[in-house]
Scaffold this active site. Structure first.
Site, PDB file in Angstrom:
ATOM      1  N   GLY A 231       0.817  -1.199   0.000  1.00  0.00           N
ATOM      2  CA  GLY A 231       0.000   0.000   0.000  1.00  0.00           C
ATOM      3  C   GLY A 231       0.852   1.249   0.000  1.00  0.00           C
ATOM      4  O   GLY A 231       2.083   1.199  -0.080  1.00  0.00           O
ATOM      5  N   ALA A 232       0.206   2.400   0.118  1.00  0.00           N
ATOM      6  CA  ALA A 232       0.922   3.670   0.142  1.00  0.00           C
ATOM      7  C   ALA A 232       1.835   3.737   1.356  1.00  0.00           C
ATOM      8  O   ALA A 232       1.435   3.395   2.472  1.00  0.00           O
ATOM      9  CB  ALA A 232      -0.088   4.823   0.172  1.00  0.00           C
ATOM     10  N   ARG A 233       3.096   4.178   1.119  1.00  0.00           N
ATOM     11  CA  ARG A 233       4.090   4.341   2.175  1.00  0.00           C
ATOM     12  C   ARG A 233       4.337   3.050   2.973  1.00  0.00           C
ATOM     13  O   ARG A 233       4.685   3.086   4.142  1.00  0.00           O
ATOM     14  CB  ARG A 233       3.664   5.459   3.131  1.00  0.00           C
ATOM     15  CG  ARG A 233       3.766   6.853   2.538  1.00  0.00           C
ATOM     16  CD  ARG A 233       5.244   7.209   2.358  1.00  0.00           C
ATOM     17  NE  ARG A 233       5.416   8.604   1.963  1.00  0.00           N
ATOM     18  CZ  ARG A 233       5.521   9.041   0.709  1.00  0.00           C
ATOM     19  NH1 ARG A 233       5.466   8.158  -0.279  1.00  0.00           N
ATOM     20  NH2 ARG A 233       5.704  10.306   0.448  1.00  0.00           N
ATOM     21  N   GLY A 235       6.640   0.876   2.160  1.00  0.00           N
ATOM     22  CA  GLY A 235       8.051   0.503   2.042  1.00  0.00           C
ATOM     23  C   GLY A 235       8.320  -0.411   0.864  1.00  0.00           C
ATOM     24  O   GLY A 235       9.394  -0.985   0.767  1.00  0.00           O
ATOM     25  N   LYS A 236       7.351  -0.518  -0.048  1.00  0.00           N
ATOM     26  CA  LYS A 236       7.505  -1.464  -1.158  1.00  0.00           C
ATOM     27  C   LYS A 236       8.628  -1.057  -2.116  1.00  0.00           C
ATOM     28  O   LYS A 236       9.360  -1.916  -2.622  1.00  0.00           O
ATOM     29  CB  LYS A 236       6.185  -1.621  -1.918  1.00  0.00           C
ATOM     30  CG  LYS A 236       5.621  -0.357  -2.533  1.00  0.00           C
ATOM     31  CD  LYS A 236       4.260  -0.620  -3.150  1.00  0.00           C
ATOM     32  CE  LYS A 236       3.683   0.646  -3.782  1.00  0.00           C
ATOM     33  NZ  LYS A 236       3.448   1.713  -2.776  1.00  0.00           N
ATOM     34  N   THR A 255       7.780   4.782 -14.262  1.00  0.00           N
ATOM     35  CA  THR A 255       6.589   4.896 -15.112  1.00  0.00           C
ATOM     36  C   THR A 255       5.766   6.133 -14.795  1.00  0.00           C
ATOM     37  O   THR A 255       4.777   6.403 -15.480  1.00  0.00           O
ATOM     38  CB  THR A 255       5.697   3.660 -14.943  1.00  0.00           C
ATOM     39  OG1 THR A 255       5.331   3.542 -13.561  1.00  0.00           O
ATOM     40  CG2 THR A 255       6.419   2.407 -15.380  1.00  0.00           C
ATOM     41  N   HIS A 272      13.404   9.420  -4.368  1.00  0.00           N
ATOM     42  CA  HIS A 272      13.687   8.117  -4.978  1.00  0.00           C
ATOM     43  C   HIS A 272      15.062   8.120  -5.643  1.00  0.00           C
ATOM     44  O   HIS A 272      15.828   7.172  -5.524  1.00  0.00           O
ATOM     45  CB  HIS A 272      12.613   7.785  -6.008  1.00  0.00           C
ATOM     46  CG  HIS A 272      11.395   7.130  -5.428  1.00  0.00           C
ATOM     47  ND1 HIS A 272      11.079   5.817  -5.647  1.00  0.00           N
ATOM     48  CD2 HIS A 272      10.426   7.612  -4.612  1.00  0.00           C
ATOM     49  CE1 HIS A 272       9.960   5.510  -5.005  1.00  0.00           C
ATOM     50  NE2 HIS A 272       9.544   6.591  -4.379  1.00  0.00           N
ATOM     51  N   ARG A 275      18.024   7.936  -3.251  1.00  0.00           N
ATOM     52  CA  ARG A 275      18.158   6.650  -2.577  1.00  0.00           C
ATOM     53  C   ARG A 275      18.839   5.608  -3.460  1.00  0.00           C
ATOM     54  O   ARG A 275      19.416   4.640  -2.952  1.00  0.00           O
ATOM     55  CB  ARG A 275      16.756   6.178  -2.182  1.00  0.00           C
ATOM     56  CG  ARG A 275      16.680   5.222  -1.025  1.00  0.00           C
ATOM     57  CD  ARG A 275      15.263   5.047  -0.577  1.00  0.00           C
ATOM     58  NE  ARG A 275      14.393   4.577  -1.649  1.00  0.00           N
ATOM     59  CZ  ARG A 275      13.114   4.926  -1.775  1.00  0.00           C
ATOM     60  NH1 ARG A 275      12.568   5.749  -0.909  1.00  0.00           N
ATOM     61  NH2 ARG A 275      12.384   4.448  -2.769  1.00  0.00           N
ATOM     62  N   ARG A 276      18.765   5.788  -4.759  1.00  0.00           N
ATOM     63  CA  ARG A 276      19.293   4.775  -5.675  1.00  0.00           C
ATOM     64  C   ARG A 276      20.804   4.898  -5.817  1.00  0.00           C
ATOM     65  O   ARG A 276      21.354   5.999  -5.773  1.00  0.00           O
ATOM     66  CB  ARG A 276      18.625   4.912  -7.056  1.00  0.00           C
ATOM     67  CG  ARG A 276      17.132   4.697  -7.021  1.00  0.00           C
ATOM     68  CD  ARG A 276      16.586   4.462  -8.405  1.00  0.00           C
ATOM     69  NE  ARG A 276      16.658   5.611  -9.287  1.00  0.00           N
ATOM     70  CZ  ARG A 276      15.680   6.481  -9.470  1.00  0.00           C
ATOM     71  NH1 ARG A 276      14.545   6.349  -8.803  1.00  0.00           N
ATOM     72  NH2 ARG A 276      15.810   7.486 -10.310  1.00  0.00           N
TER      73      ARG A 276
END
Length: 404
Positions: A231-233, A235-236, A255, A272, A275-276
């Site tokens: 779900g949202a937030r 941690g997926k 996307t 994002h 973090r990568r």
């Protein structure tokens, strides 16, 4: 070459003294870990830690035959009393090689952080690389390796990009036994620790374990296709990134694209990107099928929900009349093409998607249509993946695992 891990934890050990965290609370007995220290063939000791003599005795080894003690940490090692009979602890300067009377050759490997790494070659020709906590080989060490190491002991969970660098140069190959050491309280013990190590193609072993370099062992099998739901937030996205952070040249497929004038969206995208790993390449596209069909580096696709939003936009599927007049057929054809590409791809792929079926029922027909179509898409993609995870409150639950 025989390696005995007298300890496998961080310099503070695990549990950390006085730490009230949940991980430290359960790291007792067999799950406790002393500071990482390695005894090589009973003759070479890498890092002198408190209780080394007792740790050796518990593992069935005496330190009486140790001819050389070397330190890796950025300081001079833990303040411990030198056990009687052991030579003074020292450090080899970066790039220099030391010949030990036992027949071992030790080369100091420069790190990109304070500390010293050591490449050890045994009398039998076996090769081992031992990296300090928080360390990765510096740029000067990035030349292609002569051949892969037999064993690598590294801070796999704290510095996964170190493993990526070693893989990119051929220093770590398919048969290299990668052991996670310097383990801290950031990762819960047991199944979660095993899962995170396996995602990096590594494994964790208990204190006192003895390894023989070059012996056959079961290499952790990294799933080729993984779907991460949440779900949202939840941690997926973080979980998806973890699964590829130890591999070089990953292509991150975003996307979502850009949204002019939306500062909050720009902030999300920026977080994002930060973090990568710097070595990853980013592709902003919803045209996923050609990427899946081409050979190449692993793909991280984040996320299918935004891909579906774009697909519904192209098909005009939000409008009831268009949906009934052919939008449904067009959308289903697009999703079937994507699912077929996931089935046929030869690349390592991690896909991220939202789990929206457990929330509030949308108030509009178009909202309910999106929820239903995303559920169908997730279902179909999961059927083509060897590994499916559901992330809830930062905890990854395995819904589907490939046979071991």
């Amino acid at each position: 070459m025989e390696l005995t891990l007298l300890g496998t934890g961080t310099p503070e050990g695990l549990p950390r003294p006085g730490c009230p965290c949940a991980v430290c609370a359960v790291c007792v007995g067999a799950r406790s870990r002393a500071a990482t220290s390695v005894l090589v063939d009973g003759a070479l000791l890498l890092d002198l830690t408190p209780g080394a003599v007792l740790a050796g005795a518990r593992a069935g080894h005496s330190l009486a035959g140790v001819r050389q003690v070397l330190l890796t940490h950025p300081h001079d090692g833990p303040a411990v009393e030198l056990p009687p009979g052991l030579p003074a602890a020292g450090r080899v300067p970066d790039g220099r090689e030391l010949a030990v009377i036992s027949g071992h050759r030790v080369r100091a490997v420069a790190m990109d952080a304070p500390g010293t790494g050591y490449e050890v070659t045994g009398p039998d020709g076996a090769r081992m690389l031992y990296l300090p906590p928080g360390g990765a080989p510096a740029g000067t060490e990035a030349a292609p390796a002569r051949r892969p190491y037999d064993v690598v002991l590294a801070d796999v969970l704290g510095r996964p990009e170190a493993l990526a660098r070693l893989r990119s140069t051929g220093a770590v190959g398919p048969a290299t036994d990668v052991i996670a050491v310097h383990l801290d309280h950031d990762t819960p013990p047991g199944r979660e620790l095993e899962r995170r190590c396996a995602a990096a193609g590594a494994r964790a072993v208990p204190d006192g374990t003895t390894l023989t370099a070059g012996d056959y062992h079961a290499v952790p099998d990294v799933p080729r296709r993984t779907l991460v739901l949440g779900g949202a937030r939840s941690g997926k996205s973080v979980e998806a990134e973890r699964r590829l952070e130890s591999f070089p040249e990953v292509t991150y497929v975003a996307t979502g694209g850009t949204r002019d004038g939306d500062a909050e969206w720009a902030q999300r995208v920026g977080l994002h990107r930060e973090r990568r790993p710097a070595s990853w390449r980013t592709a902003e596209t919803c045209d996923l099928v050609p990427l899946l069909e081409l050979p190449g580096a692993p793909l991280l696709i984040d996320c299918l929900a935004l891909w579906l939003t774009d697909a519904m936009d192209r098909a005009g599927a939000w409008d009831d009349a268009v949906w009934a007049a052919g939008g449904q057929k067009e959308l289903r054809a697009r999703t079937a093409e994507l699912v077929a590409a996931v089935r046929a791809t030869r690349r390592t792929v991690v896909l991220v998607s939202n789990e929206v079926g457990s929330g509030v029922v949308p108030a509009t027909a178009s909202g309910r249509r999106f929820r239903d179509e995303l559920g169908r898409l997730n279902n179909a993609v999961a059927g083509e993946c060897e590994h499916v995870l559901l992330v809830v409150a930062g905890q990854a639950l395995a819904l589907k695992e490939q046979p071991s």
